[in-house]
Structures are given as C-alpha cells and as structure tokens.
Design a protein around this motif. Structure first.
Motif, mmCIF file in Angstrom:
data_model
loop_
_atom_site.group_PDB
_atom_site.id
_atom_site.type_symbol
_atom_site.label_atom_id
_atom_site.label_comp_id
_atom_site.label_asym_id
_atom_site.label_seq_id
_atom_site.Cartn_x
_atom_site.Cartn_y
_atom_site.Cartn_z
ATOM 1 N N THR A 1 32.245 30.591 43.034
ATOM 2 C CA THR A 1 32.439 31.983 42.612
ATOM 3 C C THR A 1 31.163 32.566 42.009
ATOM 4 N N HIS B 1 41.565 32.988 42.758
ATOM 5 C CA HIS B 1 41.765 33.216 44.186
ATOM 6 C C HIS B 1 41.423 31.959 44.987
ATOM 7 N N VAL C 1 28.679 33.250 44.976
ATOM 8 C CA VAL C 1 29.098 34.374 45.823
ATOM 9 C C VAL C 1 28.958 35.694 45.077
ATOM 10 N N ASN C 2 29.377 35.720 43.827
ATOM 11 C CA ASN C 2 29.328 36.975 43.070
ATOM 12 C C ASN C 2 27.897 37.431 42.804
ATOM 13 N N SER C 3 27.005 36.480 42.536
ATOM 14 C CA SER C 3 25.627 36.858 42.224
ATOM 15 C C SER C 3 24.800 37.138 43.471
ATOM 16 N N THR C 4 25.111 36.452 44.563
ATOM 17 C CA THR C 4 24.309 36.601 45.776
ATOM 18 C C THR C 4 24.779 37.763 46.643
ATOM 19 N N TYR C 5 26.084 37.908 46.776
ATOM 20 C CA TYR C 5 26.632 38.912 47.690
ATOM 21 C C TYR C 5 27.275 40.092 46.962
ATOM 22 N N ASP C 6 27.095 40.143 45.649
ATOM 23 C CA ASP C 6 27.615 41.257 44.850
ATOM 24 C C ASP C 6 29.120 41.442 45.067
ATOM 25 N N GLN C 7 29.838 40.329 45.009
ATOM 26 C CA GLN C 7 31.289 40.352 45.153
ATOM 27 C C GLN C 7 31.936 40.159 43.778
ATOM 28 N N HIS C 8 33.244 40.250 43.761
ATOM 29 C CA HIS C 8 34.003 40.028 42.527
ATOM 30 C C HIS C 8 35.098 38.996 42.801
ATOM 31 N N LEU C 9 34.662 37.838 43.232
ATOM 32 C CA LEU C 9 35.590 36.761 43.560
ATOM 33 C C LEU C 9 36.029 36.055 42.285
ATOM 34 N N GLU C 10 37.327 35.900 42.119
ATOM 35 C CA GLU C 10 37.871 35.255 40.930
ATOM 36 C C GLU C 10 38.173 33.780 41.219
#
Length: 243
Positions: A176, A191, A179-188
């Motif tokens: 998480t 999930h 993914v959040n830092s590299t692709y600017d997502q908000h994956l919890e």
C-alpha cells in the motif's frame, strides 16, 4: 551498471556451494567498493543494516529454550499424546494444524509457530506418532522424512496465505505504501487484506486435500515396504537353507 557485479558474486558463490553468509557478505563489500564507497562507509552500512533489522534475529533466543524442552522429553510427550488419539491420522492432524496456523496468522500471530518453534519439537513428532499408530510400528526412514516435510509444508503454507489477511502485516503495508506513493493512489490496507481471504481459503482447500490424501499414500508405501521386507526375509531363509 558495474555495481551489479555484486550479483555475479552471489551467483558464483551459490553455484560453487560456498557459505551463504560469506557469499552475501563478500557481495556486499564488492558492491560497496564498486559503488565508490570507502571501506569505512561499507563497514558503517553493514552496522546500520544490522542495527535496523536486529529484531529478525530475536528467534535465536528461543532455540536454547526449545533444546532444553526437548532434552527433558518434549517430543516423547507429544508422541504419547497423539498416540492416545487413535482416530487422528497424520493427514487429519496436519490439516487441523494448517487451519490453526492460517487462523492465527490471519490475526497477526505469525510468531507462535514456525519450523524451529513448533514443527521440529511438536508437530513433526506428533504427525510421525499418528502414522506409527496406524502402521502398528516404527516408520521406515523414507516415510519418516516424508511426514516431516509435510509438517513443515503445512506450517509454511498456513502462515504464507494467512498473514496477508492481517491488515497490519509488513507485506500489506509495503504494497500500500509503494502504490500510494508511486502511483498517487489511495489504497487502504483493509482492501488488500480482504482480497487475500479468497486466496487463503483456496490454499486451505487445495493443500488440505493434499494432506488428507497423504494418509492413503502412507498406507500404500507402508504396504510396499512390508512386501519388500517379506521378500528379503524369504530370500534370506532360502539362502540359509541352501547352505
């Protein structure tokens, strides 16, 4: 690119069956020197890495305790206990352990089991005792090793597929965070943990079926071993009669 020669050192070291600790250490030194680090910086890097990951070696503390318990009959008591449960076969016992290992790993209790902590002193002897109870005697060494390998496999598969169901496990947090830092997502983390549950269930069903089938495999191999022993004994008697 020249710093990647450290990987070549690892490959050559493992290919020539050198000591893994020595190979990795030399590869680290080579990589550092090729990366234009001074010997002092290489040594400091080793020290910082060890200090930051020293919790990994905590399990070593448990080894003397387990050795002391084994010295005073832990394995014998485990064998005696499982021998009293006549209907508990090797496959059923290992399937039960697989379930327990998955459930405990799913709530974050990954350290309560393991090859050193539980498989060698408890699970493997109990699985062997269950097989010996069904066989009516000691197992051949080949079958004994097979039971031990399945005991270790049940532990590994249980913790591998169970731990990802716990949202605070390192692998989930790493995925998480990346993914959040590299692709600017908000994956919890929740999930990912929820999506790991179907995989854990499938792993239990598939490997549980393999473990239950282990009982039939042991019966067949025990029958073959008994037949071979009978043939050997018969051949020995014929040889004595001929003399």
């Amino acid at each position: 690119m020249i710093v990647l020669l450290g990987v070549l050192v690892v490959i050559l070291g493992f290919a020539t069956r050198r000591n893994p600790l020595l190979v990795v250490g030399v590869a680290g030194i080579v990589t550092g020197l090729l990366g234009k680090m001074s010997p002092q910086e290489v040594l400091a890097s080793f020290g910082e890495s060890f200090a930051s990951a020293r919790s990994v070696t905590v399990f070593v503390i448990t080894l003397p305790v387990i050795g002391l318990l084994e010295r005073y009959g832990l394995q014998e008591q485990a064998r005696t206990l499982i021998g009293k449960l006549g209907k508990l076969t090797t496959g059923r016992f290992l399937t039960l352990y697989l379930l327990i290992r998955q459930l405990t790993a799913a709530v974050g209790l990954t350290s309560i089991g393991g090859p050193a902590q539980s498989v060698r002193p408890l699970i493997a002897p109990m699985a062997e005792a269950a097989a010996e109870t069904r066989a009516g005697g000691p197992l051949p060494q080949k079958l004994r090793e097979k039971v031990r390998s399945h005991a270790s496999g049940a532990d590994t598969i249980g913790v591998f597929f169970g731990e990802d169901c716990f949202l605070a496990i390192g692998s989930i947090l790493l995925i998480t965070g990346f993914v959040n830092s590299t692709y600017d997502q908000h994956l919890e983390p929740l999930h990912l943990a929820m999506w790991a549950i179907p995989s854990a269930i499938c792993a239990f069903l598939i490997h549980g079926a393999r473990l239950l089938n282990l009982d039939r495999q042991l019966e067949r191999e025990l029958a073959v071993a008994a037949a071979e022993n009978d043939l050997t004994a018969h051949a020995g008697l014929r040889t004595e009669d001929a003399k």
